[in-house]
Design a protein around this motif. Structure first.
Motif, PDB file in Angstrom:
ATOM      1  N   VAL A  36       0.695  -0.978  -0.003  1.00 44.36           N
ATOM      2  CA  VAL A  36       0.064  -0.034   0.078  1.00 44.36           C
ATOM      3  C   VAL A  36       0.800   1.234  -0.055  1.00 44.36           C
ATOM      4  O   VAL A  36       1.846   1.328   0.655  1.00 44.36           O
ATOM      5  CB  VAL A  36      -0.823   0.169   1.356  1.00 44.36           C
ATOM      6  N   GLY A  37       0.524   2.322  -0.797  1.00 46.91           N
ATOM      7  CA  GLY A  37       1.391   3.582  -0.951  1.00 46.91           C
ATOM      8  C   GLY A  37       2.257   3.561  -2.082  1.00 46.91           C
ATOM      9  O   GLY A  37       2.955   4.395  -2.486  1.00 46.91           O
ATOM     10  N   ASP A  38       2.594   2.207  -2.659  1.00 43.87           N
ATOM     11  CA  ASP A  38       3.592   1.922  -3.808  1.00 43.87           C
ATOM     12  C   ASP A  38       3.077   2.560  -4.977  1.00 43.87           C
ATOM     13  O   ASP A  38       1.697   2.602  -5.249  1.00 43.87           O
ATOM     14  CB  ASP A  38       4.022   0.550  -3.906  1.00 43.87           C
ATOM     15  N   ILE A  39       3.725   2.974  -5.869  1.00 37.56           N
ATOM     16  CA  ILE A  39       3.271   3.677  -7.245  1.00 37.56           C
ATOM     17  C   ILE A  39       3.572   2.394  -8.269  1.00 37.56           C
ATOM     18  O   ILE A  39       5.044   1.952  -8.479  1.00 37.56           O
ATOM     19  CB  ILE A  39       4.208   4.816  -7.597  1.00 37.56           C
ATOM     20  N   ILE A  40       2.580   2.001  -8.962  1.00 39.28           N
ATOM     21  CA  ILE A  40       2.706   0.819 -10.104  1.00 39.28           C
ATOM     22  C   ILE A  40       2.317   1.298 -11.353  1.00 39.28           C
ATOM     23  O   ILE A  40       1.539   2.346 -11.667  1.00 39.28           O
ATOM     24  CB  ILE A  40       2.023  -0.198  -9.564  1.00 39.28           C
ATOM     25  N   VAL A  41       2.889   0.752 -12.304  1.00 35.57           N
ATOM     26  CA  VAL A  41       2.537   0.670 -13.773  1.00 35.57           C
ATOM     27  C   VAL A  41       2.079  -0.405 -14.290  1.00 35.57           C
ATOM     28  O   VAL A  41       2.640  -1.693 -14.030  1.00 35.57           O
ATOM     29  CB  VAL A  41       3.730   1.486 -14.426  1.00 35.57           C
ATOM     30  N   PHE A  42       0.820  -0.260 -14.976  1.00 32.37           N
ATOM     31  CA  PHE A  42       0.187  -1.513 -15.462  1.00 32.37           C
ATOM     32  C   PHE A  42      -0.551  -0.985 -16.991  1.00 32.37           C
ATOM     33  O   PHE A  42      -1.028   0.173 -16.740  1.00 32.37           O
ATOM     34  CB  PHE A  42      -0.856  -2.061 -14.658  1.00 32.37           C
ATOM     35  N   PRO A  43      -0.876  -1.807 -17.618  1.00 28.53           N
ATOM     36  CA  PRO A  43      -1.425  -1.829 -18.933  1.00 28.53           C
ATOM     37  C   PRO A  43      -3.003  -1.811 -18.477  1.00 28.53           C
ATOM     38  O   PRO A  43      -3.437  -2.862 -17.795  1.00 28.53           O
ATOM     39  CB  PRO A  43      -1.034  -2.814 -19.916  1.00 28.53           C
ATOM     40  N   HIS A  44      -3.773  -1.028 -19.432  1.00 23.96           N
ATOM     41  CA  HIS A  44      -5.490  -1.010 -19.283  1.00 23.96           C
ATOM     42  C   HIS A  44      -5.835  -1.267 -20.767  1.00 23.96           C
ATOM     43  O   HIS A  44      -5.240  -0.274 -21.646  1.00 23.96           O
ATOM     44  CB  HIS A  44      -5.924  -0.060 -18.514  1.00 23.96           C
ATOM     45  N   PRO A  45      -6.736  -1.942 -21.249  1.00 23.99           N
ATOM     46  CA  PRO A  45      -7.106  -2.279 -22.412  1.00 23.99           C
ATOM     47  C   PRO A  45      -7.774  -1.118 -23.042  1.00 23.99           C
ATOM     48  O   PRO A  45      -7.569  -1.028 -24.338  1.00 23.99           O
ATOM     49  CB  PRO A  45      -8.084  -3.417 -22.505  1.00 23.99           C
ATOM     50  N   LYS A  46      -8.278  -0.262 -22.250  1.00 29.03           N
ATOM     51  CA  LYS A  46      -9.211   0.861 -22.750  1.00 29.03           C
ATOM     52  C   LYS A  46      -8.249   2.302 -22.845  1.00 29.03           C
ATOM     53  O   LYS A  46      -8.130   3.074 -23.539  1.00 29.03           O
ATOM     54  CB  LYS A  46     -10.311   1.220 -22.234  1.00 29.03           C
ATOM     55  N   PHE A  47      -7.327   2.448 -21.564  1.00 23.75           N
ATOM     56  CA  PHE A  47      -6.634   3.635 -21.412  1.00 23.75           C
ATOM     57  C   PHE A  47      -5.234   3.357 -21.485  1.00 23.75           C
ATOM     58  O   PHE A  47      -4.514   4.461 -21.298  1.00 23.75           O
ATOM     59  CB  PHE A  47      -6.987   4.002 -19.899  1.00 23.75           C
ATOM     60  N   GLY A  48      -4.800   2.247 -21.910  1.00 20.27           N
ATOM     61  CA  GLY A  48      -3.237   2.256 -22.185  1.00 20.27           C
ATOM     62  C   GLY A  48      -2.318   1.985 -20.859  1.00 20.27           C
ATOM     63  O   GLY A  48      -3.069   1.564 -20.012  1.00 20.27           O
ATOM     64  N   LEU A  49      -1.176   2.449 -21.041  1.00 23.60           N
ATOM     65  CA  LEU A  49      -0.437   2.262 -19.742  1.00 23.60           C
ATOM     66  C   LEU A  49      -0.633   3.523 -18.682  1.00 23.60           C
ATOM     67  O   LEU A  49      -0.719   4.517 -18.779  1.00 23.60           O
ATOM     68  CB  LEU A  49       1.256   2.496 -20.058  1.00 23.60           C
ATOM     69  N   LEU A  50      -0.989   2.840 -17.455  1.00 21.94           N
ATOM     70  CA  LEU A  50      -1.393   3.643 -16.496  1.00 21.94           C
ATOM     71  C   LEU A  50      -0.511   3.545 -15.367  1.00 21.94           C
ATOM     72  O   LEU A  50       0.138   2.689 -14.949  1.00 21.94           O
ATOM     73  CB  LEU A  50      -2.756   3.436 -15.737  1.00 21.94           C
ATOM     74  N   ILE A  51      -0.304   4.791 -14.552  1.00 21.82           N
ATOM     75  CA  ILE A  51       0.706   4.707 -13.299  1.00 21.82           C
ATOM     76  C   ILE A  51      -0.470   5.212 -12.083  1.00 21.82           C
ATOM     77  O   ILE A  51      -1.025   6.171 -12.195  1.00 21.82           O
ATOM     78  CB  ILE A  51       1.779   5.828 -13.466  1.00 21.82           C
ATOM     79  N   LYS A  52      -0.532   4.380 -11.138  1.00 20.78           N
ATOM     80  CA  LYS A  52      -1.321   4.708 -10.118  1.00 20.78           C
ATOM     81  C   LYS A  52      -0.665   4.484  -8.538  1.00 20.78           C
ATOM     82  O   LYS A  52       0.133   3.410  -8.645  1.00 20.78           O
ATOM     83  CB  LYS A  52      -2.509   3.834 -10.160  1.00 20.78           C
ATOM     84  N   LYS A  53      -1.438   4.957  -7.361  1.00 22.22           N
ATOM     85  CA  LYS A  53      -0.944   4.571  -6.265  1.00 22.22           C
ATOM     86  C   LYS A  53      -1.608   3.325  -5.679  1.00 22.22           C
ATOM     87  O   LYS A  53      -2.888   3.098  -5.851  1.00 22.22           O
ATOM     88  CB  LYS A  53      -1.017   5.740  -5.395  1.00 22.22           C
TER      89      LYS A  53
END
Length: 102
Positions: A36-53
């Motif tokens: 919890v609190g880490d920032i990750i990067v992941f692909p989303h089929p609709k929105f592309g590559l996302l960066i989120k906490k």
């Protein structure tokens, strides 16, 4: 493996702004390696590559619930939980665009 990714959008503003860069560790990710609190990067089929906490973790299902810091940012409420196997990597370093350094 490490990858440098340019931030686009304002999902995590004011901490990460469009034009900043992040260094993402794409090493074998395991459940205990993302918290919890880490920032990750992941692909989303609709929105592309996302960066989120990471907001919370469901250990039983290996799902991560994410959020942004901007009020209009997508969260897991809109895009669903993120499965561990789909995570591209974890942000290790943040490089602010030069205009933000002064």
């Amino acid at each position: 493996m490490i990858k440098i990714i340019k931030v686009t959008g304002e999902s995590l503003s004011p901490f990460f702004l469009s034009g900043d860069y992040v260094i993402v560790g794409k090493f074998p990710l395991k459940l205990g390696g993302i918290n919890v609190g880490d920032i990750i990067v992941f692909p989303h089929p609709k929105f592309g590559l996302l960066i989120k906490k990471v907001q919370s973790v469901n250990i039983k299902t290996h799902h991560f619930f994410v959020e942004g810091s901007h009020p209009n940012s997508l969260t897991s409420d809109q895009i669903g939980p993120i499965n561990l196997s789909t995570i591209f990597g974890k942000v290790l370093f943040h490089i602010k665009k030069p205009s933000r350094l002064s």
